[in-house]
Design a protein around this motif. Structure first.
Motif, mmCIF file in Angstrom:
data_model
loop_
_atom_site.group_PDB
_atom_site.id
_atom_site.type_symbol
_atom_site.label_atom_id
_atom_site.label_comp_id
_atom_site.label_asym_id
_atom_site.label_seq_id
_atom_site.Cartn_x
_atom_site.Cartn_y
_atom_site.Cartn_z
ATOM 1 N N TYR A 1 -1.491 14.550 -4.560
ATOM 2 C CA TYR A 1 -0.082 14.210 -5.045
ATOM 3 C C TYR A 1 0.724 15.677 -4.949
ATOM 4 C CZ TYR A 1 -1.601 10.410 -7.890
ATOM 5 O OH TYR A 1 -1.968 8.967 -8.147
ATOM 6 N N GLU A 2 1.795 15.381 -4.441
ATOM 7 C CA GLU A 2 2.810 16.477 -4.081
ATOM 8 C C GLU A 2 3.714 16.698 -5.175
ATOM 9 O OE1 GLU A 2 5.063 15.980 -0.375
ATOM 10 O OE2 GLU A 2 3.397 15.809 0.742
ATOM 11 N N ASP A 3 4.023 15.882 -6.210
ATOM 12 C CA ASP A 3 5.019 15.954 -7.286
ATOM 13 C C ASP A 3 4.459 14.689 -8.085
ATOM 14 O OD1 ASP A 3 6.690 16.677 -8.961
ATOM 15 O OD2 ASP A 3 8.616 16.445 -7.706
ATOM 16 N N TRP A 4 5.095 14.867 -9.640
ATOM 17 C CA TRP A 4 5.075 13.745 -10.511
ATOM 18 C C TRP A 4 5.647 12.445 -9.953
ATOM 19 C CZ3 TRP A 4 1.965 14.270 -14.238
ATOM 20 C CH2 TRP A 4 1.794 15.533 -14.809
ATOM 21 N N VAL A 5 5.061 11.190 -10.331
ATOM 22 C CA VAL A 5 5.956 9.848 -10.058
ATOM 23 C C VAL A 5 6.746 9.777 -11.380
ATOM 24 C CG1 VAL A 5 5.438 7.548 -10.025
ATOM 25 C CG2 VAL A 5 3.606 9.069 -8.784
ATOM 26 N N HIS B 1 4.269 11.020 -14.309
ATOM 27 C CA HIS B 1 2.802 10.697 -14.579
ATOM 28 C C HIS B 1 2.324 10.436 -13.141
ATOM 29 C CE1 HIS B 1 5.802 7.374 -14.073
ATOM 30 N NE2 HIS B 1 4.752 6.552 -13.679
ATOM 31 N N ALA B 2 0.837 10.128 -13.190
ATOM 32 C CA ALA B 2 0.237 9.964 -12.039
ATOM 33 C C ALA B 2 -1.264 9.645 -12.518
ATOM 34 C CB ALA B 2 0.189 11.351 -11.016
ATOM 35 N N LEU B 3 -2.099 8.773 -11.910
ATOM 36 C CA LEU B 3 -3.302 8.311 -11.949
ATOM 37 C C LEU B 3 -4.297 8.819 -10.975
ATOM 38 C CD1 LEU B 3 -2.759 4.496 -12.892
ATOM 39 C CD2 LEU B 3 -2.416 6.565 -14.520
ATOM 40 N N PRO C 1 0.602 -1.330 0.098
ATOM 41 C CA PRO C 1 0.046 -0.038 -0.157
ATOM 42 C C PRO C 1 0.769 1.320 -0.029
ATOM 43 C CG PRO C 1 0.088 -1.087 2.309
ATOM 44 C CD PRO C 1 0.783 -1.833 1.502
ATOM 45 N N THR C 2 0.361 2.478 -0.800
ATOM 46 C CA THR C 2 1.026 3.651 -0.521
ATOM 47 C C THR C 2 -0.097 4.730 -0.297
ATOM 48 O OG1 THR C 2 0.706 4.335 -2.887
ATOM 49 C CG2 THR C 2 2.409 2.881 -2.355
ATOM 50 N N PRO C 3 -0.056 6.020 -0.213
ATOM 51 C CA PRO C 3 -0.969 6.956 0.201
ATOM 52 C C PRO C 3 -1.884 7.023 -0.873
ATOM 53 C CG PRO C 3 1.246 7.829 0.962
ATOM 54 C CD PRO C 3 1.525 6.527 0.261
#
Length: 211
Positions: free
Chosen positions: A149-153, A194-196, A116-118
């Motif tokens: 999100y604080e920043d891009w992945v 990227h992020a979802l 798990p992640t945030p």
């Protein structure tokens, strides 16, 4: 937000180490040995290979034993007579570890390794295999807002994304956000941010394969 979860960074680092080690163990090409390997792979005797190539048996023997280097004319005769191309002659065959071509790993539904992640609930797949060329995992997208999100992945490699259920907004650093629905997919460079974000009422599920 930190970069991609540590499990993926560790897996990607392991893939890089494996490739680097493999490259470090590449031996210099011994042309004579390569000629002999090709001849034996075709189950040819020296005499039979001599007739096919038009090279004297003694000349072939000296080439195979690294006693002489083949001339350009001899190389052409070898290529034509053995029915190969020049890259085959000058390329070291890939070495396989015994049994490495028959690996298999089964992951039953719901039995993957949870991580798990945030923002994501990952389920790692095929975890029993080491030195994989791909990292497959199924993910439930918990977040429903880009603001979480604080920043891009971003991380090394390339990634394939397939939406299993629900819908997502796929954010990428150099493109406009795009909504993807069940059955849609994307392939992209992971060094690009990227992020979802789930856009369906229920958390969307996606399949990710990272290489």
């Amino acid at each position: 937000m930190p970069d991609k979860p540590s499990f993926l960074q560790e897996e990607l680092q392991q893939l890089s180490v494996t490739r680097d080690n493999a490259e470090a163990m590449v031996e210099p090409l011994e042309l004579g040995k390569r000629v002999r390997e090709i001849r034996l792979s075709q189950k040819l005797t020296l005499e039979e290979a001599s007739k096919l190539t038009g090279l004297a048996r003694s000349t072939l023997s000296k080439i195979e034993n690294e006693q002489i280097s083949p001339t350009f004319t001899a190389v052409n005769k070898l290529v034509k007579g053995l029915g190969i191309d020049i890259p085959q002659l000058f390329t070291q065959p890939k070495k396989k570890t015994p049994g490495s071509g028959g690996r298999r790993d089964i992951t039953r539904c719901g039995e993957g390794k949870p991580h798990p992640t945030p923002t994501y609930e990952h389920e790692l797949l095929a975890t029993q295999l080491s030195s994989k060329k791909m990292i497959p995992f199924k993910t439930t997208v918990r977040t429903h807002s880009w603001d979480e999100y604080e920043d891009w992945v971003r991380h090394d490699g390339e990634e394939f994304l397939y939406v299993l259920s629900g819908s997502i907004m796929f954010y990428s650093e150099f493109y406009e956000p795009i909504e993807l629905h069940t059955g849609d997919s994307a392939y992209y460079d992971c060094e690009m941010g990227h992020a979802l974000v789930s856009t369906s009422q229920k958390d969307a599920e996606v399949l990710w394969v990272t290489a």
